[in-house]
Design a protein around this motif. Structure first.
Motif, PDB file in Angstrom:
ATOM      1  N   ARG A  50       0.891  -1.256  -0.038  1.00 13.23           N
ATOM      2  CA  ARG A  50      -0.096  -0.001  -0.009  1.00 13.23           C
ATOM      3  C   ARG A  50       1.008   1.048  -0.064  1.00 13.23           C
ATOM      4  O   ARG A  50       0.508   2.254  -0.584  1.00 13.23           O
ATOM      5  CB  ARG A  50      -0.900  -0.061   1.232  1.00 13.23           C
ATOM      6  N   TYR A  51       2.044   1.111   0.711  1.00  8.57           N
ATOM      7  CA  TYR A  51       2.797   2.483   0.657  1.00  8.57           C
ATOM      8  C   TYR A  51       3.495   2.709  -0.638  1.00  8.57           C
ATOM      9  O   TYR A  51       3.659   3.708  -1.072  1.00  8.57           O
ATOM     10  CB  TYR A  51       4.078   2.049   1.748  1.00  8.57           C
ATOM     11  N   ARG A  52       3.726   1.546  -1.316  1.00 12.83           N
ATOM     12  CA  ARG A  52       4.395   1.574  -2.584  1.00 12.83           C
ATOM     13  C   ARG A  52       3.354   1.944  -3.758  1.00 12.83           C
ATOM     14  O   ARG A  52       3.542   1.829  -4.963  1.00 12.83           O
ATOM     15  CB  ARG A  52       5.228   0.495  -3.050  1.00 12.83           C
ATOM     16  N   ASN A  53       1.962   2.145  -3.225  1.00 11.19           N
ATOM     17  CA  ASN A  53       0.980   2.265  -4.235  1.00 11.19           C
ATOM     18  C   ASN A  53       0.555   1.185  -5.476  1.00 11.19           C
ATOM     19  O   ASN A  53       0.230   1.536  -6.439  1.00 11.19           O
ATOM     20  CB  ASN A  53       1.035   3.571  -5.015  1.00 11.19           C
ATOM     21  N   MET A  54       0.522  -0.044  -4.870  1.00 12.86           N
ATOM     22  CA  MET A  54       0.419  -1.134  -5.764  1.00 12.86           C
ATOM     23  C   MET A  54      -0.842  -1.376  -5.751  1.00 12.86           C
ATOM     24  O   MET A  54      -1.424  -2.240  -6.768  1.00 12.86           O
ATOM     25  CB  MET A  54       1.306  -2.297  -5.268  1.00 12.86           C
ATOM     26  N   SER A  55      -1.939  -1.096  -4.973  1.00 13.64           N
ATOM     27  CA  SER A  55      -3.100  -1.357  -4.846  1.00 13.64           C
ATOM     28  C   SER A  55      -3.983  -0.071  -4.774  1.00 13.64           C
ATOM     29  O   SER A  55      -4.469   0.446  -3.743  1.00 13.64           O
ATOM     30  CB  SER A  55      -3.459  -2.241  -3.906  1.00 13.64           C
ATOM     31  N   LEU A  56      -4.071   0.742  -6.038  1.00 14.14           N
ATOM     32  CA  LEU A  56      -4.754   2.326  -6.116  1.00 14.14           C
ATOM     33  C   LEU A  56      -6.465   1.599  -6.096  1.00 14.14           C
ATOM     34  O   LEU A  56      -6.914   0.703  -7.024  1.00 14.14           O
ATOM     35  CB  LEU A  56      -4.271   2.873  -7.140  1.00 14.14           C
ATOM     36  N   GLY A  88      12.325   7.511  -1.508  1.00 12.83           N
ATOM     37  CA  GLY A  88      11.512   7.501  -0.634  1.00 12.83           C
ATOM     38  C   GLY A  88      11.136   6.285   0.399  1.00 12.83           C
ATOM     39  O   GLY A  88      10.324   6.584   1.300  1.00 12.83           O
ATOM     40  N   ASP A  89      11.787   5.376   0.245  1.00 13.93           N
ATOM     41  CA  ASP A  89      11.942   4.330   1.191  1.00 13.93           C
ATOM     42  C   ASP A  89      12.593   4.705   2.571  1.00 13.93           C
ATOM     43  O   ASP A  89      12.062   4.132   3.671  1.00 13.93           O
ATOM     44  CB  ASP A  89      12.208   3.250   0.843  1.00 13.93           C
ATOM     45  N   ILE A  90      13.407   5.768   2.498  1.00  6.35           N
ATOM     46  CA  ILE A  90      14.556   5.718   3.539  1.00  6.35           C
ATOM     47  C   ILE A  90      14.058   7.362   4.260  1.00  6.35           C
ATOM     48  O   ILE A  90      13.845   8.341   3.289  1.00  6.35           O
ATOM     49  CB  ILE A  90      15.823   5.831   2.909  1.00  6.35           C
ATOM     50  N   MET A  91      14.050   7.154   5.414  1.00  2.44           N
ATOM     51  CA  MET A  91      13.701   8.439   6.062  1.00  2.44           C
ATOM     52  C   MET A  91      14.784   8.523   7.555  1.00  2.44           C
ATOM     53  O   MET A  91      15.063   7.597   8.130  1.00  2.44           O
ATOM     54  CB  MET A  91      12.251   8.433   6.669  1.00  2.44           C
ATOM     55  N   ALA A  92      15.035   9.878   7.890  1.00  2.90           N
ATOM     56  CA  ALA A  92      15.650  10.234   8.999  1.00  2.90           C
ATOM     57  C   ALA A  92      14.780  10.771  10.229  1.00  2.90           C
ATOM     58  O   ALA A  92      14.046  11.815   9.745  1.00  2.90           O
ATOM     59  CB  ALA A  92      16.773  11.125   8.633  1.00  2.90           C
ATOM     60  N   VAL A  93      14.732  10.278  11.299  1.00  4.95           N
ATOM     61  CA  VAL A  93      13.785  10.631  12.223  1.00  4.95           C
ATOM     62  C   VAL A  93      14.820  11.493  13.427  1.00  4.95           C
ATOM     63  O   VAL A  93      15.922  10.856  13.890  1.00  4.95           O
ATOM     64  CB  VAL A  93      12.758   9.724  12.840  1.00  4.95           C
ATOM     65  N   ALA A  94      14.449  12.650  13.894  1.00  4.42           N
ATOM     66  CA  ALA A  94      15.150  13.337  15.017  1.00  4.42           C
ATOM     67  C   ALA A  94      14.399  12.872  16.354  1.00  4.42           C
ATOM     68  O   ALA A  94      13.032  13.407  16.190  1.00  4.42           O
ATOM     69  CB  ALA A  94      15.600  14.599  14.540  1.00  4.42           C
ATOM     70  N   TYR A  95      14.893  12.480  17.345  1.00  8.44           N
ATOM     71  CA  TYR A  95      14.377  12.387  18.950  1.00  8.44           C
ATOM     72  C   TYR A  95      14.720  13.307  19.667  1.00  8.44           C
ATOM     73  O   TYR A  95      16.147  13.428  19.893  1.00  8.44           O
ATOM     74  CB  TYR A  95      14.557  10.909  19.137  1.00  8.44           C
ATOM     75  N   VAL A 138      17.893   6.293  11.271  1.00  7.94           N
ATOM     76  CA  VAL A 138      17.315   6.314   9.763  1.00  7.94           C
ATOM     77  C   VAL A 138      16.715   5.007   9.491  1.00  7.94           C
ATOM     78  O   VAL A 138      17.093   3.983   9.661  1.00  7.94           O
ATOM     79  CB  VAL A 138      18.622   6.053   8.761  1.00  7.94           C
ATOM     80  N   TRP A 139      15.336   5.302   9.234  1.00  8.84           N
ATOM     81  CA  TRP A 139      14.572   3.951   9.090  1.00  8.84           C
ATOM     82  C   TRP A 139      14.405   3.615   7.761  1.00  8.84           C
ATOM     83  O   TRP A 139      14.649   4.566   6.678  1.00  8.84           O
ATOM     84  CB  TRP A 139      13.071   4.458   9.627  1.00  8.84           C
ATOM     85  N   ASN A 140      13.863   2.486   7.375  1.00  7.71           N
ATOM     86  CA  ASN A 140      13.782   1.848   5.956  1.00  7.71           C
ATOM     87  C   ASN A 140      12.182   1.154   6.070  1.00  7.71           C
ATOM     88  O   ASN A 140      12.134   0.271   6.899  1.00  7.71           O
ATOM     89  CB  ASN A 140      14.622   0.952   5.308  1.00  7.71           C
ATOM     90  N   ILE A 141      11.487   1.560   4.910  1.00 10.25           N
ATOM     91  CA  ILE A 141      10.083   0.924   5.274  1.00 10.25           C
ATOM     92  C   ILE A 141      10.229  -0.500   4.843  1.00 10.25           C
ATOM     93  O   ILE A 141       9.186  -1.461   5.299  1.00 10.25           O
ATOM     94  CB  ILE A 141       9.079   1.438   3.873  1.00 10.25           C
ATOM     95  N   ALA A 185       5.043  11.633   2.133  1.00  8.24           N
ATOM     96  CA  ALA A 185       5.926  10.914   1.581  1.00  8.24           C
ATOM     97  C   ALA A 185       6.190  11.459   0.001  1.00  8.24           C
ATOM     98  O   ALA A 185       5.285  12.542  -0.336  1.00  8.24           O
ATOM     99  CB  ALA A 185       5.502   9.350   1.308  1.00  8.24           C
ATOM    100  N   HIS A 186       7.155  11.028  -0.874  1.00  8.00           N
ATOM    101  CA  HIS A 186       7.147  11.568  -2.078  1.00  8.00           C
ATOM    102  C   HIS A 186       5.977  11.337  -2.986  1.00  8.00           C
ATOM    103  O   HIS A 186       5.773  12.225  -3.767  1.00  8.00           O
ATOM    104  CB  HIS A 186       8.402  11.026  -2.736  1.00  8.00           C
ATOM    105  N   CYS A 187       5.414  10.133  -3.004  1.00  4.80           N
ATOM    106  CA  CYS A 187       4.129  10.074  -3.715  1.00  4.80           C
ATOM    107  C   CYS A 187       3.140  10.971  -3.302  1.00  4.80           C
ATOM    108  O   CYS A 187       2.120  10.955  -4.129  1.00  4.80           O
ATOM    109  CB  CYS A 187       3.628   8.567  -3.722  1.00  4.80           C
ATOM    110  N   GLY A 188       2.800  11.231  -2.107  1.00  5.39           N
ATOM    111  CA  GLY A 188       1.870  12.208  -1.510  1.00  5.39           C
ATOM    112  C   GLY A 188       0.719  11.370  -1.246  1.00  5.39           C
ATOM    113  O   GLY A 188      -0.482  12.025  -0.616  1.00  5.39           O
TER     114      GLY A 188
END
Length: 692
Positions: A259-265, A308-315, A334-337, A619-622
């Motif tokens: 669903r995050y990769r928009n494979m089921s629209l 868009g699978d990689i994101m950095a989170v500051a705590y 640094v998280w990866n989906i 996310a990049h896809c919106g």
């Protein structure tokens, strides 16, 4: 009592059988067919009898012995021979013709194959008894017997034997060595036991595996070196461990990842489409510390520009309301989906982390702003290496928290092009804008670009009552910078929001002076963002409970959105719909649609109502967004039951703006005087300047 088969009896049976065969429906043919058959038959063939019968007719009407169907020779009678003169045949010739036997008729049986009709077929279902499948079959049979047990549930069954293929069995023999036991007595002194337990204590260590998770390992030292610790420090072992965790996590989160990769629209041709503007929870990224009272709020989120699978989170720290003292820890994960369970990069700090930002030209570089005013740049592709550069007190003497960092983009730069490390801007609560540059040194080269001064008098924008300070204090001359935004078209223009609700417009080419100053909120201004379909339209949100939409060239806001009686921490435009924007308050995530209403949001979503939200990013896809809260959880949400994106986004936005200004003719006329406020090419915001 049986009767003798005489010649007359057999002839009568044959005539009766021939009559039944001729009257059978299969033997009935038309006159044309009979005429055709008569043409084909020879005189000799006409004396024979052809029978067409089915198998049933043959079984019922014909016995198993051979039938001799024909006329028997009559007994010879003596007739006086007379010879007539002039006849063609003599008496001797007539006797020779009468001596020839007559043709014996026979039955020709035609057997035709009919198509096979299967009335019932059941395949054999067997399984080995000593396997898991066999155990399931036995349980199923036992359950079937239990369901049929009782007086009212009995079924009539018949046991019958059938012939099956003989199952060939093969016995297996395994040869093993015989185990021998032996009792041996030994003497161990107290000194030897003490040394053994001491060695075990020295070899038992707590190894850190993937972030905050620790593993207790007891090993033996070989040559004074613990082998497991050495293996765990190898880069190849960590890479293999990371890939293994990705595979294991995909077994649990595969539907959410699709669903995050928009494979089921959603299907645009579906008949039961309902627009509910709903947000669904995909997964929850865990905080660094499992303790509930630990101060580890999500202060900032940044997605990698190239993936868009990689994101950095500051705590770090977001609210100081329930805090007696500043915590002595901060984290950047640094998280990866592909692995929503464990972070793939972990960086620990002794102070809270406030902001993070990826470099658009070199996506492996991550700029980090700390609570003590320090700034550093790390290369996430080399997690074992120290930071590439750290700010120095000689060039950045500020000790206030760094609130925002933005990398400066050069005109024409594209993501994924030639690596060109550009400088970046950082704003702090000390009221300073500092420009940093990476050089061949372990320290960043910093230059103070601006030093903000508090606003005085009446400014453009909204009208507020600004109190006149009784005395000018040295510690209160500079406002606190809360947000930094780059212009979508002009690479040298940037905007700064302060705690006074003032918007400052600056240029990197003109340091130490502002180009424009505007009052946008009656309180701290928390966020600002340009519309992806208009470089002249932007929104701002603040602590005065309002979201205001501005248009360049008009001094007052064209639309004001207000619903909850709480500060708006963050607000951003949708990446897929030009008229939809998302706002974040303390306890709700609101979705606004300018086409429907400007008085209330079309939907409000609350997840973990007892925990306050801090910030969010698209996310990049919106079609997905990451929402952080004060407990350190990062909620990945997806948009569900949303309207289909319009084909002409700018026209839809312009139509919604004029519809919202239907009751304000003066402001509507000002918007018309601006003219075309979209991008010159008539498309969306260029990717080279898209930082989301």
């Amino acid at each position: 009592m049986s009767r003798t088969l005489t010649k007359d009896y057999r002839t009568a049976d044959f005539e009766q059988l021939s009559r039944e065969i001729r009257n059978h429906p299969l033997m009935r043919t038309s006159a044309a067919e009979q005429h055709q058959m008569q043409k084909l038959r020879t005189p000799e063939y006409r004396t024979k009898c052809v029978m067409r019968a089915s198998l049933d007719d043959i079984a019922l009407g014909i016995n198993l012995y051979k039938l001799h169907l024909g006329e028997e020779k009559p007994e010879p009678t003596f007739i006086p021979e007379t010879y007539t003169p002039g006849s063609a045949a003599t008496p001797s010739e007539r006797s020779r013709k009468s001596a020839k036997p007559a043709a014996t008729p026979f039955i020709k049986v035609l057997l035709r194959k009919t198509p096979t009709v299967v009335f019932f077929e059941r395949h054999s279902m067997t399984a080995l008894a000593d396997t898991e499948e066999g155990r399931l079959v036995l349980e199923d049979n036992q359950r079937y017997e239990e369901l049929l047990a009782g007086t009212d549930k009995s079924r009539r069954t018949v046991d019958s034997d059938t012939q099956t293929i003989t199952a060939l069995k093969k016995s297996r023999l395994v040869n093993t060595e015989r185990l021998t036991t032996e009792q041996i007595g030994s003497y161990v002194s107290n000194f030897e036991m003490f040394d053994t337990y001491k060695d075990l204590e020295a070899s038992t260590t707590s190894v850190q595996v993937q972030g905050a998770q620790n593993m207790e390992v007891t090993t033996y030292r070989v040559g004074g070196v613990d082998q497991f610790v050495a293996i765990n420090s190898l880069p190849n072992f960590k890479l293999a461990l990371m890939l293994t965790m990705r595979i294991l996590a995909s077994n649990v989160y595969e539907p959410q990842q699709r669903r995050y990769r928009n494979m089921s629209l959603p299907d645009p041709l579906a008949e039961d489409v309902k627009f509910k503007y709903r947000l669904g929870l995909l997964w929850r990224l865990s905080p660094p510390s499992p303790l509930p009272k630990a101060h580890q709020a999500v202060s900032d989120v940044s997605f990698c520009p190239s993936s868009g699978d990689i994101m950095a989170v500051a705590y770090g720290v977001y609210s100081h309301a329930k805090m007696s003292r500043l915590p002595r820890c901060g984290y950047v994960y640094v998280w990866n989906i592909k692995n929503p369970v464990n972070p793939e990069r972990c960086f620990n700090y002794e102070v809270p982390v406030v902001t993070v930002e990826f470099s658009p030209s070199a996506p492996q570089l991550l700029a980090i702003g700390l609570h003590n005013g320090s700034v550093e740049v790390r290369n996430i592709s080399q997690p074992e290496q120290p930071p590439l550069a750290i700010s120095h007190r000689s060039t950045s003497p500020h000790f206030e928290p760094v609130m925002a960092i933005r990398w400066i983009r050069k005109a024409g730069d594209q993501v994924g092009g030639p690596a060109m490390i550009t400088p970046f801007l950082a704003v702090s609560r000390a009221g300073a804008v500092t420009k940093y540059r990476l050089i061949n040194s372990p320290h960043l080269l910093g230059f103070e670009q601006q030093r903000l001064q508090r606003a005085e008098g009446e400014l453009e924008g909204i009208k507020i009552d600004r109190p006149v300070p009784a005395a000018s204090l040295l510690a209160n001359r500079h406002p606190q910078c809360l947000e930094l935004v780059l212009d979508p078209l002009q690479a040298d223009i940037y905007y700064v929001l302060t705690d006074e609700g003032t918007l400052y417009k600056y240029s990197t080419n003109y340091p130490l002076q502002h180009l424009e100053q505007r009052q946008v909120h009656d309180g701290p201004a928390m966020g600002m963002e340009f519309s992806p379909w208009s470089p002249k339209m932007y929104l701002t949100c603040g602590s005065d409970w309002c979201i205001r939409i501005w248009l360049a060239g008009i001094l007052s806001p064209i639309i004001t959105l207000r619903h909850h009686l709480s500060p708006v921490h963050c607000a951003r435009w949708s990446r897929t719909h030009s008229t939809i924007l998302v706002s974040l308050s303390r306890s709700t995530v609101d979705i606004w649609d300018l086409r429907n209403s400007t008085l209330k949001p079309v939907s409000s979503t609350t997840i973990d109502a007892n925990i306050f939200y801090t910030t969010f990013r698209f996310a990049h896809c919106g079609r997905s967004l990451a929402v952080g809260n004060e407990a350190g959880n990062l909620l990945m949400l997806s948009f569900e039951d949303m309207p289909f994106p319009p084909h002409f986004q700018y026209k839809q936005l312009k139509r919604a703006i004029f519809k919202a200004l239907a009751m304000e003719p003066d402001l509507r006329q000002q918007v018309k005087s601006v003219g075309h406020f979209g991008y010159p090419a008539g498309s969306k915001q260029p990717k080279a300047y898209n930082y989301e």
